[in-house]
Write a protein that holds these residues in place. Structure first.
Motif, PDB file in Angstrom:
ATOM      1  N   MET A  19     -12.319   0.350  -5.574  1.00 63.71           N
ATOM      2  CA  MET A  19     -11.116   0.030  -4.799  1.00 63.71           C
ATOM      3  C   MET A  19     -10.102  -0.733  -5.653  1.00 63.71           C
ATOM      4  SD  MET A  19     -12.936  -0.868  -1.152  1.00 63.71           S
ATOM      5  CE  MET A  19     -11.513  -1.598  -0.418  1.00 63.71           C
ATOM      6  N   LYS A  20     -10.578  -1.666  -6.462  1.00 66.89           N
ATOM      7  CA  LYS A  20      -9.677  -2.401  -7.359  1.00 66.89           C
ATOM      8  C   LYS A  20      -9.082  -1.469  -8.402  1.00 66.89           C
ATOM      9  CE  LYS A  20     -11.786  -6.938  -6.855  1.00 66.89           C
ATOM     10  NZ  LYS A  20     -12.588  -8.002  -7.465  1.00 66.89           N
ATOM     11  N   ASP A  21      -9.921  -0.598  -8.953  1.00 61.73           N
ATOM     12  CA  ASP A  21      -9.424   0.378  -9.926  1.00 61.73           C
ATOM     13  C   ASP A  21      -8.383   1.293  -9.289  1.00 61.73           C
ATOM     14  OD1 ASP A  21     -11.185  -0.722 -11.739  1.00 61.73           O
ATOM     15  OD2 ASP A  21     -12.622   0.954 -11.659  1.00 61.73           O
ATOM     16  N   ARG A  22      -8.599   1.664  -8.060  1.00 61.65           N
ATOM     17  CA  ARG A  22      -7.644   2.516  -7.351  1.00 61.65           C
ATOM     18  C   ARG A  22      -6.324   1.796  -7.131  1.00 61.65           C
ATOM     19  NH1 ARG A  22     -10.150   6.046  -2.416  1.00 61.65           N
ATOM     20  NH2 ARG A  22     -10.181   4.034  -1.428  1.00 61.65           N
ATOM     21  N   ARG A  23      -6.402   0.496  -6.789  1.00 54.37           N
ATOM     22  CA  ARG A  23      -5.160  -0.290  -6.614  1.00 54.37           C
ATOM     23  C   ARG A  23      -4.366  -0.307  -7.921  1.00 54.37           C
ATOM     24  NH1 ARG A  23      -3.575   0.385  -2.320  1.00 54.37           N
ATOM     25  NH2 ARG A  23      -1.730  -0.582  -3.126  1.00 54.37           N
ATOM     26  N   GLY A  24      -5.070  -0.482  -9.036  1.00 51.48           N
ATOM     27  CA  GLY A  24      -4.398  -0.455 -10.330  1.00 51.48           C
ATOM     28  C   GLY A  24      -3.800   0.900 -10.631  1.00 51.48           C
ATOM     29  N   GLN A  25      -4.514   1.950 -10.282  1.00 45.16           N
ATOM     30  CA  GLN A  25      -4.003   3.308 -10.524  1.00 45.16           C
ATOM     31  C   GLN A  25      -2.808   3.602  -9.635  1.00 45.16           C
ATOM     32  OE1 GLN A  25      -5.313   5.115 -13.082  1.00 45.16           O
ATOM     33  NE2 GLN A  25      -3.544   6.421 -12.756  1.00 45.16           N
ATOM     34  N   VAL A  26      -2.797   3.056  -8.427  1.00 42.80           N
ATOM     35  CA  VAL A  26      -1.637   3.214  -7.538  1.00 42.80           C
ATOM     36  C   VAL A  26      -0.399   2.632  -8.204  1.00 42.80           C
ATOM     37  CG1 VAL A  26      -0.622   2.301  -5.393  1.00 42.80           C
ATOM     38  CG2 VAL A  26      -2.868   3.378  -5.339  1.00 42.80           C
ATOM     39  N   LYS A  27      -0.560   1.465  -8.821  1.00 40.79           N
ATOM     40  CA  LYS A  27       0.581   0.841  -9.512  1.00 40.79           C
ATOM     41  C   LYS A  27       1.046   1.690 -10.686  1.00 40.79           C
ATOM     42  CE  LYS A  27      -0.587  -3.838  -8.131  1.00 40.79           C
ATOM     43  NZ  LYS A  27      -1.107  -5.145  -8.538  1.00 40.79           N
TER      44      LYS A  27
ATOM     45  N   GLU B 132      -2.965   0.270   9.940  1.00 38.05           N
ATOM     46  CA  GLU B 132      -2.537   0.814   8.654  1.00 38.05           C
ATOM     47  C   GLU B 132      -3.689   0.719   7.662  1.00 38.05           C
ATOM     48  OE1 GLU B 132       1.004  -1.204   7.433  1.00 38.05           O
ATOM     49  OE2 GLU B 132       2.070  -0.703   9.266  1.00 38.05           O
ATOM     50  N   ARG B 133      -3.698   1.604   6.693  1.00 37.47           N
ATOM     51  CA  ARG B 133      -4.809   1.662   5.737  1.00 37.47           C
ATOM     52  C   ARG B 133      -5.046   0.361   4.979  1.00 37.47           C
ATOM     53  NH1 ARG B 133      -6.865   7.316   4.184  1.00 37.47           N
ATOM     54  NH2 ARG B 133      -5.887   8.521   5.829  1.00 37.47           N
ATOM     55  N   PRO B 134      -4.005  -0.323   4.498  1.00 35.46           N
ATOM     56  CA  PRO B 134      -4.274  -1.591   3.801  1.00 35.46           C
ATOM     57  C   PRO B 134      -4.949  -2.627   4.708  1.00 35.46           C
ATOM     58  CG  PRO B 134      -2.059  -0.840   3.290  1.00 35.46           C
ATOM     59  CD  PRO B 134      -2.590   0.057   4.375  1.00 35.46           C
TER      60      PRO B 134
ATOM     61  N   SER C 251      -8.589  -1.514   5.142  1.00 37.47           N
ATOM     62  CA  SER C 251      -9.352  -1.847   3.931  1.00 37.47           C
ATOM     63  C   SER C 251      -9.655  -3.335   3.856  1.00 37.47           C
ATOM     64  CB  SER C 251      -8.589  -1.418   2.679  1.00 37.47           C
ATOM     65  OG  SER C 251      -8.528  -0.023   2.597  1.00 37.47           O
ATOM     66  N   ALA C 252      -8.687  -4.161   4.217  1.00 32.13           N
ATOM     67  CA  ALA C 252      -8.902  -5.611   4.187  1.00 32.13           C
ATOM     68  C   ALA C 252      -9.977  -6.022   5.188  1.00 32.13           C
ATOM     69  CB  ALA C 252      -7.589  -6.341   4.474  1.00 32.13           C
ATOM     70  N   ILE C 253      -9.966  -5.420   6.369  1.00 33.74           N
ATOM     71  CA  ILE C 253     -10.975  -5.731   7.393  1.00 33.74           C
ATOM     72  C   ILE C 253     -12.352  -5.278   6.911  1.00 33.74           C
ATOM     73  CG2 ILE C 253     -11.774  -5.163   9.726  1.00 33.74           C
ATOM     74  CD1 ILE C 253      -8.759  -4.991  10.503  1.00 33.74           C
ATOM     75  N   GLN C 254     -12.425  -4.076   6.371  1.00 32.06           N
ATOM     76  CA  GLN C 254     -13.701  -3.558   5.883  1.00 32.06           C
ATOM     77  C   GLN C 254     -14.246  -4.420   4.745  1.00 32.06           C
ATOM     78  OE1 GLN C 254     -14.420  -1.834   8.420  1.00 32.06           O
ATOM     79  NE2 GLN C 254     -14.991   0.076   7.467  1.00 32.06           N
TER      80      GLN C 254
ATOM     81  N   MET D 168     -10.621   1.759  14.458  1.00 26.44           N
ATOM     82  CA  MET D 168      -9.751   0.994  13.595  1.00 26.44           C
ATOM     83  C   MET D 168      -9.037   1.916  12.607  1.00 26.44           C
ATOM     84  SD  MET D 168     -11.174  -2.681  12.251  1.00 26.44           S
ATOM     85  CE  MET D 168     -12.402  -1.918  11.277  1.00 26.44           C
ATOM     86  N   PHE D 169      -9.792   2.852  12.066  1.00 24.30           N
ATOM     87  CA  PHE D 169      -9.243   3.741  11.056  1.00 24.30           C
ATOM     88  C   PHE D 169      -7.993   4.463  11.556  1.00 24.30           C
ATOM     89  CE2 PHE D 169      -9.156   7.930   8.932  1.00 24.30           C
ATOM     90  CZ  PHE D 169      -9.014   7.505   7.625  1.00 24.30           C
ATOM     91  N   LYS D 170      -7.995   4.804  12.849  1.00 25.28           N
ATOM     92  CA  LYS D 170      -6.877   5.550  13.412  1.00 25.28           C
ATOM     93  C   LYS D 170      -5.776   4.665  13.988  1.00 25.28           C
ATOM     94  CE  LYS D 170      -9.466   9.694  14.423  1.00 25.28           C
ATOM     95  NZ  LYS D 170      -9.760  10.736  15.380  1.00 25.28           N
ATOM     96  N   THR D 171      -6.042   3.371  14.186  1.00 25.44           N
ATOM     97  CA  THR D 171      -5.053   2.533  14.870  1.00 25.44           C
ATOM     98  C   THR D 171      -4.351   1.513  13.981  1.00 25.44           C
ATOM     99  OG1 THR D 171      -6.761   0.983  15.574  1.00 25.44           O
ATOM    100  CG2 THR D 171      -6.193   2.754  17.101  1.00 25.44           C
TER     101      THR D 171
END
Length: 153
Positions: free
Chosen positions: A86-94, A6-8, A11-14, A1-4
């Motif tokens: 992961m939530k903190d990372r999403r905020g940092q991405v913004k 998209e990352r978002p 992440s949602a599946i995981q 899955m990781f290679k096939t």
């Protein structure tokens, strides 16, 4: 899955799979403990009380307890900590305007979040390995008990 995918999407599946996986990783060893097969020939009780008898402690109780504890730690400690990162990372991405997985320099905050995520992921992987090894040990224990019963028949 990781290679096939998209990352978002990955992440949602995981995010959906890991609570189920860690829940099973916790519940199944408890079920094994409750359904522990005793051995009337050597005087070992069935069920959880049989696990605590001296002859069962290292070959049965230890692997089952290890599987239970590693699953529980993954479920109640590492999973919530990882979700928070992961939530903190999403905020940092913004704030940074750059995805955490994109190449190039990242902010100090993002590097710290990525490092903490990697550490939590590594600990979880080690716990999963301990679960796997414990399951193998218990499987060999059950197999040897079955073999001894078949040899006696």
């Amino acid at each position: 899955m990781f290679k096939t995918v998209e990352r978002p999407v990955f992440s949602a599946i995981q995010t959906k799979l890991f609570p189920i996986y860690f829940g099973l990783q916790t519940i199944l060893p408890a079920t094994l403990a409750l359904t522990f097969p005793g051995n009337a020939l050597v005087g070992v009780s069935s069920g959880i009380f049989g696990l605590f008898e001296a002859s069962s402690r290292w070959h049965s109780l230890a692997p089952i307890a290890t599987m239970f504890v590693t699953g529980l730690v993954n479920l109640v400690v590492l999973l919530p900590a990882t979700v928070k990162i992961m939530k903190d990372r999403r905020g940092q991405v913004k704030r940074d305007g750059k995805e955490w997985y994109e190449p190039g320099p990242h902010s100090e905050e993002m590097r710290a979040l990525n490092k903490k995520f990697g550490m939590l992921h590594g600990i979880s992987s080690l716990l999963n390995l301990a679960t796997f090894v414990s399951a193998l040990v218990y499987g060999f224990t059950l197999g040897s008990r079955l073999q001894s019963v078949l040899d006696g028949v």
